[in-house]
Write a protein that holds these residues in place. Structure first.
Motif, PDB file in Angstrom:
ATOM      1  N   VAL A 180       0.868  -1.177   0.000  1.00 66.74           N
ATOM      2  CA  VAL A 180       0.000   0.000   0.000  1.00 66.74           C
ATOM      3  C   VAL A 180       0.902   1.224   0.000  1.00 66.74           C
ATOM      4  CG1 VAL A 180      -1.789   1.263   1.254  1.00 66.74           C
ATOM      5  CG2 VAL A 180      -1.776  -1.249   1.268  1.00 66.74           C
ATOM      6  N   SER A 181       0.770   2.068  -1.022  1.00 68.69           N
ATOM      7  CA  SER A 181       1.679   3.202  -1.196  1.00 68.69           C
ATOM      8  C   SER A 181       0.915   4.519  -1.224  1.00 68.69           C
ATOM      9  CB  SER A 181       2.478   3.042  -2.501  1.00 68.69           C
ATOM     10  OG  SER A 181       3.191   1.826  -2.516  1.00 68.69           O
ATOM     11  N   SER A 182       1.173   5.354  -0.215  1.00 64.73           N
ATOM     12  CA  SER A 182       0.673   6.744  -0.164  1.00 64.73           C
ATOM     13  C   SER A 182      -0.835   6.843  -0.345  1.00 64.73           C
ATOM     14  CB  SER A 182       1.377   7.596  -1.235  1.00 64.73           C
ATOM     15  OG  SER A 182       2.762   7.531  -1.084  1.00 64.73           O
ATOM     16  N   VAL A 183      -1.574   5.931   0.280  1.00 66.46           N
ATOM     17  CA  VAL A 183      -3.028   5.901   0.128  1.00 66.46           C
ATOM     18  C   VAL A 183      -3.695   6.875   1.096  1.00 66.46           C
ATOM     19  CG1 VAL A 183      -5.092   4.502   0.530  1.00 66.46           C
ATOM     20  CG2 VAL A 183      -3.214   3.609  -0.856  1.00 66.46           C
ATOM     21  N   THR A 184      -4.561   7.708   0.552  1.00 70.38           N
ATOM     22  CA  THR A 184      -5.365   8.641   1.337  1.00 70.38           C
ATOM     23  C   THR A 184      -6.824   8.449   0.960  1.00 70.38           C
ATOM     24  OG1 THR A 184      -3.594  10.289   1.509  1.00 70.38           O
ATOM     25  CG2 THR A 184      -5.847  11.091   1.782  1.00 70.38           C
ATOM     26  N   LYS A 185      -7.703   8.481   1.964  1.00 70.78           N
ATOM     27  CA  LYS A 185      -9.135   8.351   1.709  1.00 70.78           C
ATOM     28  C   LYS A 185      -9.900   9.243   2.666  1.00 70.78           C
ATOM     29  CE  LYS A 185     -12.894   6.591  -0.119  1.00 70.78           C
ATOM     30  NZ  LYS A 185     -13.246   6.807  -1.543  1.00 70.78           N
ATOM     31  N   GLY A 186     -10.729  10.119   2.102  1.00 71.62           N
ATOM     32  CA  GLY A 186     -11.545  11.012   2.902  1.00 71.62           C
ATOM     33  C   GLY A 186     -13.001  10.614   2.864  1.00 71.62           C
ATOM     34  N   PHE A 187     -13.721  11.025   3.904  1.00 72.25           N
ATOM     35  CA  PHE A 187     -15.162  10.770   3.967  1.00 72.25           C
ATOM     36  C   PHE A 187     -15.804  11.868   4.796  1.00 72.25           C
ATOM     37  CE2 PHE A 187     -18.898   8.876   6.068  1.00 72.25           C
ATOM     38  CZ  PHE A 187     -19.623   8.498   4.937  1.00 72.25           C
ATOM     39  N   ALA A 188     -16.876  12.457   4.264  1.00 71.46           N
ATOM     40  CA  ALA A 188     -17.654  13.494   4.967  1.00 71.46           C
ATOM     41  C   ALA A 188     -16.766  14.646   5.430  1.00 71.46           C
ATOM     42  CB  ALA A 188     -18.387  12.887   6.159  1.00 71.46           C
ATOM     43  N   GLY A 189     -15.834  15.066   4.564  1.00 68.73           N
ATOM     44  CA  GLY A 189     -15.041  16.246   4.854  1.00 68.73           C
ATOM     45  C   GLY A 189     -13.795  16.020   5.683  1.00 68.73           C
ATOM     46  N   SER A 190     -13.521  14.796   6.108  1.00 68.80           N
ATOM     47  CA  SER A 190     -12.302  14.522   6.871  1.00 68.80           C
ATOM     48  C   SER A 190     -11.695  13.216   6.373  1.00 68.80           C
ATOM     49  CB  SER A 190     -12.597  14.430   8.369  1.00 68.80           C
ATOM     50  OG  SER A 190     -13.492  13.372   8.624  1.00 68.80           O
ATOM     51  N   ASN A 191     -10.410  13.020   6.673  1.00 68.82           N
ATOM     52  CA  ASN A 191      -9.710  11.843   6.203  1.00 68.82           C
ATOM     53  C   ASN A 191      -9.886  10.670   7.161  1.00 68.82           C
ATOM     54  OD1 ASN A 191      -8.684  12.925   3.843  1.00 68.82           O
ATOM     55  ND2 ASN A 191      -6.800  13.662   4.811  1.00 68.82           N
ATOM     56  N   LEU A 192     -10.268   9.516   6.613  1.00 65.52           N
ATOM     57  CA  LEU A 192     -10.242   8.287   7.404  1.00 65.52           C
ATOM     58  C   LEU A 192      -8.805   7.871   7.656  1.00 65.52           C
ATOM     59  CD1 LEU A 192     -13.065   6.238   5.626  1.00 65.52           C
ATOM     60  CD2 LEU A 192     -13.157   7.238   7.921  1.00 65.52           C
ATOM     61  N   PHE A 193      -7.973   7.942   6.600  1.00 65.80           N
ATOM     62  CA  PHE A 193      -6.547   7.704   6.727  1.00 65.80           C
ATOM     63  C   PHE A 193      -5.826   8.533   5.670  1.00 65.80           C
ATOM     64  CE2 PHE A 193      -7.977   4.606   3.690  1.00 65.80           C
ATOM     65  CZ  PHE A 193      -8.954   3.882   4.336  1.00 65.80           C
ATOM     66  N   GLU A 194      -4.571   8.847   5.960  1.00 67.15           N
ATOM     67  CA  GLU A 194      -3.843   9.804   5.138  1.00 67.15           C
ATOM     68  C   GLU A 194      -2.415   9.320   4.906  1.00 67.15           C
ATOM     69  OE1 GLU A 194      -2.790  14.617   5.188  1.00 67.15           O
ATOM     70  OE2 GLU A 194      -3.907  13.669   6.814  1.00 67.15           O
ATOM     71  N   ASP A 195      -2.028   9.263   3.621  1.00 67.23           N
ATOM     72  CA  ASP A 195      -0.661   8.911   3.218  1.00 67.23           C
ATOM     73  C   ASP A 195      -0.204   7.607   3.883  1.00 67.23           C
ATOM     74  OD1 ASP A 195       1.650   9.287   1.752  1.00 67.23           O
ATOM     75  OD2 ASP A 195       2.650  10.382   3.362  1.00 67.23           O
ATOM     76  N   VAL A 196      -1.019   6.568   3.732  1.00 63.85           N
ATOM     77  CA  VAL A 196      -0.701   5.272   4.338  1.00 63.85           C
ATOM     78  C   VAL A 196       0.299   4.528   3.465  1.00 63.85           C
ATOM     79  CG1 VAL A 196      -1.617   3.013   4.962  1.00 63.85           C
ATOM     80  CG2 VAL A 196      -2.921   5.081   5.490  1.00 63.85           C
ATOM     81  N   ASN A 197       1.400   4.101   4.085  1.00 59.90           N
ATOM     82  CA  ASN A 197       2.400   3.276   3.425  1.00 59.90           C
ATOM     83  C   ASN A 197       2.645   2.058   4.296  1.00 59.90           C
ATOM     84  OD1 ASN A 197       3.626   5.042   1.064  1.00 59.90           O
ATOM     85  ND2 ASN A 197       3.377   6.416   2.817  1.00 59.90           N
TER      86      ASN A 197
END
Length: 532
Positions: A4-21
């Protein structure tokens, strides 16, 4: 290897996770953990490609299998075929081979294609595919008489078991499972544990079953602080490491604060004297002694304690030769038991065998003390929590209003206190009841039981929708409860809190086992092997 490389996922205006490696290595079993709503299922969907990330990318082995959630997709297929479809290369070869054999006249090209297809079938162990699929289905409680049925004839829980067998089939290099123990009975969960412990690929699994994670996983990937942190060991090891880290930082901060106060005292004492240079040096040290800021962990455990307003008599429940049937189908026959105050009774058995029916039969006589078969004891006040939380929490009010209306005499502050203990904090009390998640509904139902102060509790699958820490807190509350409790569960940690077991070892057989869950399972294994 899953990367998993640099994965970011947002939901409802905020990030669930950010820059996951993060990388998941072959030969390791990873538990993906975090509280409800943190993004576990979303992350799993990103891994399998069912949902896209906002940024970054994921690399998977070519042979990656996952537990599908689309129950109706395979309705036209036989159960056994649905499992074999878990090996896409094999199934494609078998389908093409069958189509060629159905042709009346085979060309030379067809003959050459058949040879190539037979080679694929051989490479993929296709000649033993049906027996291997049957073994998986049997381990998950799908008996042989169902294997040739179309999937459309199976109920939802059984379909999920077939889809789990599909994911396990064909020796995948990577296996992604989201709540695989849902709809499994205790026997099937134990079988699945043994299968996954022997699995040699890379496993990533989400589960609310703490014992399952502790048994199967040798690493934990915890979603916290908007990223994923890898911890060696099982779930209990991860919780301990988190606590030790927090304790270490708190201790370091306390030492820094103590040193800071000593330096400040020196500065105040000598700032106006001949030791001005020393005070300036001390002042610089004070500036450097800043406390380490640690984000709040996502591990939040509710505080569950069921109080008893008034005790029952010594004998809480007497059942004499009670039988029950549903649509002329016997559920249990001539069941007799006597439960005394303070006992904890776990009700266990395969799905659909009659556990909820037993509860309903007993509850039907709560207000009928003259029933010849069932007698509830003096002063019994029974609190009930069903599996269907949404059905019991009416829309049209707020969380606070719904709970307050069940016992307004205790006052608003007591209601707020209970809500806070169950993680409904701040503005959560104003949430509309119609918008609550499954986990929130479950916690609100527990709030109601806490508020009412019953001396007998009857809980039907109370762990449904709860996260790991809530389930742990519920287990502790069962141990500490001064009343009498009956509860249906497939969770072995929860069942381990029981002092006796009502068990359905086989259809139409209900027994009162006087012992612990581990003792019962040992007895069952010996009995089962003898019967086999």
């Amino acid at each position: 290897m899953i990367t998993v490389s640099s994965v970011t996922k947002g939901f409802a205006g905020s990030n669930l996770f950010e820059d996951v490696n993060v990388g998941f290595a072959p030969g390791n079993n990873y538990g993906l953990t975090g509280p409800n709503g943190c993004g576990k299922s979303t992350f799993m969907k990103i891994l399998i490609g069912a949902e896209s990330s906002d940024e970054g990318h994921v690399s998977l082995p070519e042979r990656t299998a996952w537990l599908r959630q689309d129950h109706t997709h395979f309705d036209k297929n036989r159960v056994i075929d649905t499992v074999i479809m878990g090996n896409a290369r094999l199934w494609d070869a078998l389908s093409q081979r069958e189509a060629l054999y159905e042709k009346e006249d085979l060309t030379d090209d067809d003959g050459e294609m058949l040879g190539e297809l037979e080679m694929v079938v051989m490479e993929e162990d296709g000649y033993t595919a049906e027996p291997e699929a049957a073994i998986l289905l049997a381990g998950l409680g799908i008996m042989e008489n169902m294997h040739d049925l179309p999937m459309s004839e199976l109920q939802g829980g059984l379909k999920l078991r077939v889809l789990l067998a599909q994911a396990l089939f064909g020796k995948p290099d990577a296996l992604l499972l989201d709540e695989p123990t849902n709809h499994l009975d205790m026997e099937s969960i134990r079988w699945l544990e043994e299968f996954l412990i022997d699995y040699r690929g890379v496993l990533v699994v989400i589960s609310h079953d703490r014992r399952f994670l502790n048994s199967v996983c040798d690493n934990i990937a915890d979603i916290d602080y908007q990223t994923i942190i890898l911890y060696p060991g099982n779930y209990n090891d991860m919780v301990r490491q988190k606590a030790e880290y927090r304790s270490r930082i708190d201790k370091q901060n306390a030492n820094k604060q103590k040193k800071k106060e000593q330096l400040q005292q020196f500065i105040q004492r000598f700032s106006a004297g001949t030791r001005a240079s020393q005070t300036r040096s001390r002042a610089k040290q004070v500036e450097k002694l800043q406390a380490d800021v640690v984000k709040r962990s996502n591990i939040a455990r509710p505080f569950i304690r069921f109080e008893v307003n008034e005790p029952t008599g010594r004998n809480v429940l007497e059942v004499q030769e009670m039988s029950w049937a549903y649509a002329d189908l016997p559920i249990f026959t001539d069941f007799t038991t006597n439960v005394q105050r303070g006992e904890k009774v776990a009700i266990i058995g395969k799905n659909g065998i009659g556990k909820t029916t037993l509860i309903n039969a007993l509850l039907a006589e709560v207000d009928n003390p003259s029933h010849p078969k069932v007698r509830w004891g003096h002063n019994s006040s029974v609190g009930y929590m069903s599996q269907n939380h949404h059905d019991e929490i009416e829309a049209g009010s707020t969380v606070f209003e719904w709970l307050f209306n069940h016992r307004p005499a205790v006052g608003m502050e007591q209601v707020r206190s209970i809500l806070g203990r169950m993680l409904f904090r701040g503005d959560d009390g104003g949430k509309p009841t119609g918008t609550l998640s499954g986990g929130e509904c479950a916690r609100l139902m527990l709030c109601k039981l806490i508020l009412k102060g019953h001396n007998v509790l009857v809980l039907d699958e109370p762990t449904n929708h709860l996260d790991l820490e809530s389930i742990s807190a519920l287990g502790e509350s069962i141990t500490d409860y001064k009343g009498t409790i009956f509860y249906v569960t497939h969770d072995r940690d929860l069942a381990a809190r029981a002092t006796r077991i009502f068990a359905f070892p086989e259809p139409n057989v209900l027994i009162d086992y006087q012992g612990s869950i581990d003792e019962y399972l040992d007895w069952y294994d010996k009995h089962h092997k003898k019967s086999a």
